[in-house]
Write an enzyme that holds these catalytic residues in place. Structure first.
Site, PDB file in Angstrom:
ATOM      1  N   SER A 117      26.709   9.808  14.179  1.00  0.00           N
ATOM      2  CA  SER A 117      27.122   9.077  15.894  1.00  0.00           C
ATOM      3  C   SER A 117      25.493   8.849  16.081  1.00  0.00           C
ATOM      4  O   SER A 117      24.921   8.126  15.493  1.00  0.00           O
ATOM      5  CB  SER A 117      27.402   9.968  16.810  1.00  0.00           C
ATOM      6  OG  SER A 117      27.352   9.418  17.403  1.00  0.00           O
ATOM      7  N   ASP A 173      38.491   5.879  17.007  1.00  0.00           N
ATOM      8  CA  ASP A 173      37.559   6.047  18.183  1.00  0.00           C
ATOM      9  C   ASP A 173      37.092   5.149  18.833  1.00  0.00           C
ATOM     10  O   ASP A 173      37.105   3.603  19.240  1.00  0.00           O
ATOM     11  CB  ASP A 173      36.085   5.794  17.232  1.00  0.00           C
ATOM     12  CG  ASP A 173      34.878   6.724  17.864  1.00  0.00           C
ATOM     13  OD1 ASP A 173      35.069   6.065  18.584  1.00  0.00           O
ATOM     14  OD2 ASP A 173      34.002   6.344  16.839  1.00  0.00           O
ATOM     15  N   HIS A 211      36.562   9.966  16.701  1.00  0.00           N
ATOM     16  CA  HIS A 211      34.528  10.079  17.220  1.00  0.00           C
ATOM     17  C   HIS A 211      34.126  10.998  15.933  1.00  0.00           C
ATOM     18  O   HIS A 211      33.429  11.435  15.821  1.00  0.00           O
ATOM     19  CB  HIS A 211      33.628   9.895  17.998  1.00  0.00           C
ATOM     20  CG  HIS A 211      32.776   9.087  18.053  1.00  0.00           C
ATOM     21  ND1 HIS A 211      32.341   7.945  17.379  1.00  0.00           N
ATOM     22  CD2 HIS A 211      31.617   9.943  18.333  1.00  0.00           C
ATOM     23  CE1 HIS A 211      31.074   8.160  17.482  1.00  0.00           C
ATOM     24  NE2 HIS A 211      30.315   9.000  18.294  1.00  0.00           N
TER      25      HIS A 211
END
Ligand code: MLT
Length: 203
Positions: free
Chosen positions: A102, A154, A185
């Site tokens: 991320s 996501d 995610h």
């Protein structure tokens, strides 16, 4: 920067550079190191930016809206730190393979764009393109491999944008291997297994 460094038995080994997601720290991804890359040196960093107490690698103005000036500043700061530490610890910064999740994947992506020759490769879990309007082409002559894995459900990351990002990296000379996982995610075992096999194949 706050960091954990674990040297490998072999001095010439590659270095796995671990970069956590928002709210994580340098301890977060450490358990993945022996799974992803057993014989590598390991360098795990903590992002220098705090968002309401949550560490990140660069400032954002909103969800998915990055402060690009800070992306530049923090990327230069991190690369400078890695080079200094490499000289101090005796590892080769050009043999560094980033693995980021991320926000950590996004600063790794910024390194690919601003220092295209530096990394030996990168694993980008749930990435977003960190910089939009870069003026200079960021072509690499090393043609390093880049692993990307996205979650098809996501809600944080736009699939078409990730596709465009992968195309941009390929056009810049990186050998992109893009994976789509049926999840959100969050990071899954499937991401880790795919990345571990990819590292084994490439390094
Ligand atoms: C970011 O860099 O902001 C991310 O991709 C999203 C997050 O870290 O939560």
């Amino acid at each position: 920067m706050q960091y954990i460094y674990q040297p490998a038995a072999n001095n010439d080994a590659y270095t796995l550079l671990l970069l956590h997601g928002t709210g994580g720290d340098e301890k977060d991804l450490l358990p993945l190191a022996p799974v992803l890359a057993k014989d590598f040196h390991v360098l795990s960093l903590r992002g220098n930016v705090s968002e309401h107490g949550m560490p990140r690698f660069f400032r954002r103005l909103g969800m998915g809206i990055f402060d690009e000036e800070d992306v530049h500043f923090r990327t230069h700061e991190m690369v400078h730190f890695i080079r200094q530490l490499a000289a101090e610890k005796g590892f080769d910064s050009n043999k560094t393979v980033a693995a980021g999740y991320s926000n950590g994947a996004n600063i790794a992506g910024a390194v690919l764009m601003l220092y295209p020759e530096l990394l030996a490769g990168a694993v980008l879990f749930r990435p977003m393109q960190p910089l939009q309007g870069i003026e200079d082409p960021f072509d690499t002559s090393r043609q390093q491999p880049v692993f990307m894995s996205s979650g098809t459900q996501d809600g944080t990351v736009n699939a078409a944008d990730t596709e465009a990002y992968a195309t941009l990296l390929s056009a810049s000379g990186f050998r992109v291997s893009a994976h789509h996982i049926n999840t959100g995610h969050n990071l899954t075992q499937q991401d880790i297994d795919l990345a571990a096999s990819w590292i084994k194949e490439n390094f």
